[in-house]
Motif scaffolding. Structure first.
Motif, short mmCIF file in Angstrom:
data_model
loop_
_atom_site.label_atom_id
_atom_site.label_comp_id
_atom_site.label_asym_id
_atom_site.label_seq_id
_atom_site.Cartn_x
_atom_site.Cartn_y
_atom_site.Cartn_z
N LYS A 31 0.81 -1.22 0.00
CA LYS A 31 0.00 0.00 0.00
C LYS A 31 0.84 1.27 0.00
O LYS A 31 0.35 2.34 -0.36
N VAL A 32 2.10 1.17 0.39
CA VAL A 32 2.91 2.36 0.66
C VAL A 32 3.08 3.21 -0.59
O VAL A 32 2.73 4.40 -0.62
N LEU A 33 3.63 2.62 -1.66
CA LEU A 33 3.95 3.41 -2.85
C LEU A 33 2.72 3.99 -3.53
O LEU A 33 2.68 5.21 -3.80
N PRO A 34 1.68 3.20 -3.84
CA PRO A 34 0.52 3.81 -4.50
C PRO A 34 -0.16 4.88 -3.67
O PRO A 34 -0.62 5.90 -4.20
N MET A 35 -0.23 4.70 -2.36
CA MET A 35 -0.86 5.70 -1.52
C MET A 35 -0.02 6.97 -1.42
O MET A 35 -0.55 8.08 -1.38
N ILE A 36 1.30 6.82 -1.39
CA ILE A 36 2.17 8.00 -1.39
C ILE A 36 2.02 8.78 -2.68
O ILE A 36 1.90 10.02 -2.68
N LEU A 37 2.02 8.07 -3.81
CA LEU A 37 1.87 8.75 -5.10
C LEU A 37 0.50 9.41 -5.21
O LEU A 37 0.38 10.51 -5.77
N PHE A 38 -0.53 8.76 -4.68
CA PHE A 38 -1.87 9.37 -4.68
C PHE A 38 -1.88 10.66 -3.85
O PHE A 38 -2.44 11.68 -4.27
N ALA A 39 -1.24 10.63 -2.70
CA ALA A 39 -1.17 11.82 -1.86
C ALA A 39 -0.37 12.93 -2.54
O ALA A 39 -0.76 14.11 -2.50
N VAL A 40 0.73 12.56 -3.18
CA VAL A 40 1.55 13.55 -3.87
C VAL A 40 0.78 14.19 -5.02
O VAL A 40 0.95 15.39 -5.32
N MET A 41 -0.08 13.42 -5.66
CA MET A 41 -0.93 13.99 -6.72
C MET A 41 -1.92 15.00 -6.17
O MET A 41 -2.24 16.00 -6.84
N CYS A 42 -2.42 14.77 -4.98
CA CYS A 42 -3.49 15.61 -4.43
C CYS A 42 -2.97 16.84 -3.70
O CYS A 42 -3.67 17.87 -3.66
N VAL A 43 -1.78 16.76 -3.13
CA VAL A 43 -1.27 17.89 -2.33
C VAL A 43 -1.15 19.17 -3.15
O VAL A 43 -1.58 20.25 -2.67
N PRO A 44 -0.59 19.16 -4.36
CA PRO A 44 -0.54 20.42 -5.12
C PRO A 44 -1.92 21.03 -5.38
O PRO A 44 -2.07 22.25 -5.37
N ALA A 45 -2.93 20.18 -5.59
CA ALA A 45 -4.29 20.68 -5.80
C ALA A 45 -4.78 21.40 -4.56
O ALA A 45 -5.42 22.46 -4.65
N LEU A 46 -4.50 20.85 -3.39
CA LEU A 46 -4.89 21.51 -2.14
C LEU A 46 -4.18 22.84 -1.98
O LEU A 46 -4.78 23.83 -1.52
N ILE A 47 -2.90 22.89 -2.34
CA ILE A 47 -2.15 24.14 -2.25
C ILE A 47 -2.71 25.18 -3.21
O ILE A 47 -2.86 26.37 -2.86
N ILE A 48 -3.05 24.74 -4.43
CA ILE A 48 -3.63 25.66 -5.42
C ILE A 48 -4.93 26.26 -4.90
O ILE A 48 -5.17 27.47 -5.02
N VAL A 49 -5.76 25.42 -4.31
CA VAL A 49 -7.03 25.90 -3.76
C VAL A 49 -6.79 26.87 -2.61
O VAL A 49 -7.44 27.93 -2.52
N ALA A 50 -5.85 26.53 -1.73
CA ALA A 50 -5.56 27.41 -0.59
C ALA A 50 -5.07 28.78 -1.04
O ALA A 50 -5.47 29.81 -0.50
N VAL A 51 -4.21 28.78 -2.05
CA VAL A 51 -3.68 30.05 -2.57
C VAL A 51 -4.80 30.87 -3.21
O VAL A 51 -4.90 32.08 -3.00
#
Length: 295
Positions: free
Chosen positions: A49-69
């Motif tokens: 579960k480690v690698l796919p979940m990490i990559l999924f989180a990395v995909m979503c984090v920039p979107a959250l930052i974009i929304v916050a900005v």
């Protein structure tokens, strides 16, 4: 000669099955569900579960930052990045995810000789290929569409124009759907060529990165030397630039091609036909690969 009395017959309780036969449809759906869950490590060990979940989180984090900005900056009326741009910006993450999960989906079946068991009964070759292809494409679509959903929800919370944001969100979904179908087909074809997972990972990464690097380099040279007509033509030779060309021509995207100009709508039909041809060709190649059950 005295008879041998050491041989005995034991009744160990085996019974015939008298219940309902669920058939091919149930088997195909089960294989799809199992493969999709496995693409994110669900139902497998914690290590898987480690690698796919990490990559999924990395995909979503920039979107959250974009929304916050976008929410924090006063007077903002739009997101700082287009929905159609997000997947191409994070193409390395998508490539790593595909390279890690496509071999997991098909290479292990080849390595451990379980393909003949699948094809014994009631599942057939077409069921296996459709289930694996659909599962990999769905996994990629979840990976690429979730950040877009986050951006869309964030834009509504920021009270941006609903119509503009929904239109952009829809265009982004169409783009990542095409990307998911194309990348899933190409990735599975490369992974199915070898039972060795390491070779499959290298083959998928090479297929995505080497053509993209070569095409980008040639496009840059063509732009600097004034041969701009070659830019659109060269874009046909890389999976990533193919998606770029389609969404630029039909989905209002900003192209990453040199000069920021992608193909026109007329030449965009060529891009679209190539993408669809590769999707159909990938399916046909997988069907040919699994033509014999005793792989």
């Amino acid at each position: 000669m005295a008879p041998d009395t050491s041989t005995q017959i034991h009744n160990i309780g085996y019974r015939s099955y008298d219940g309902p036969r669920l058939g091919r449809s149930y088997a195909r759906t089960s294989l799809f569900s199992q493969s999709l869950r496995g693409a994110y490590g669900l139902g497998r060990s914690a290590k898987s579960k480690v690698l796919p979940m990490i990559l999924f989180a990395v995909m979503c984090v920039p979107a959250l930052i974009i929304v916050a900005v976008a929410i924090a900056v006063p007077g903002s009326t739009d997101l700082p990045i287009k929905y159609t741009t997000y997947a191409l910006t994070t193409q390395v993450i998508i490539g790593l995810y595909l390279a890690s999960q496509a071999p997991q989906s098909v290479s292990r079946d080849l390595r451990f000789k379980t393909v003949p068991l699948y094809f014994s009964r009631p599942i057939e070759r077409v069921d296996y290929v459709v289930a694996k292809y659909a599962a990999m494409a769905s996994a990629l679509f979840i990976l690429t569409a979730t950040p877009l959903l986050i951006m869309w929800i964030g834009s509504l919370l920021a009270k941006f124009d609903f119509g503009d944001q929904t239109k952009g969100f829809g265009q982004g979904l169409v783009s990542v759907l095409l990307l998911s179908l194309l990348f899933a087909g190409l990735g599975l074809v490369m992974a199915a060529l070898t039972p060795r997972r390491g070779f499959g990972v290298a083959a998928v990464i090479g297929l995505l990165l080497i053509p993209y690097g070569a095409v980008t380099a040639v496009q840059g040279v063509a732009y600097n030397t004034g041969h701009t007509g070659a830019i659109d033509l060269m874009g046909l030779f890389s999976p990533i630039t193919l998606i770029d060309g389609v969404q630029t021509a039909f989905l209002g995207a900003t192209s990453a091609f040199p000069g920021g100009e992608g193909p026109s709508a007329g030449f965009g039909f060529v891009y679209l036909l190539v993408v669809l041809g590769l999707i159909v060709g990938s399916y046909a190649a997988l069907m040919a690969r699994y033509r014999k059950a005793g792989l």
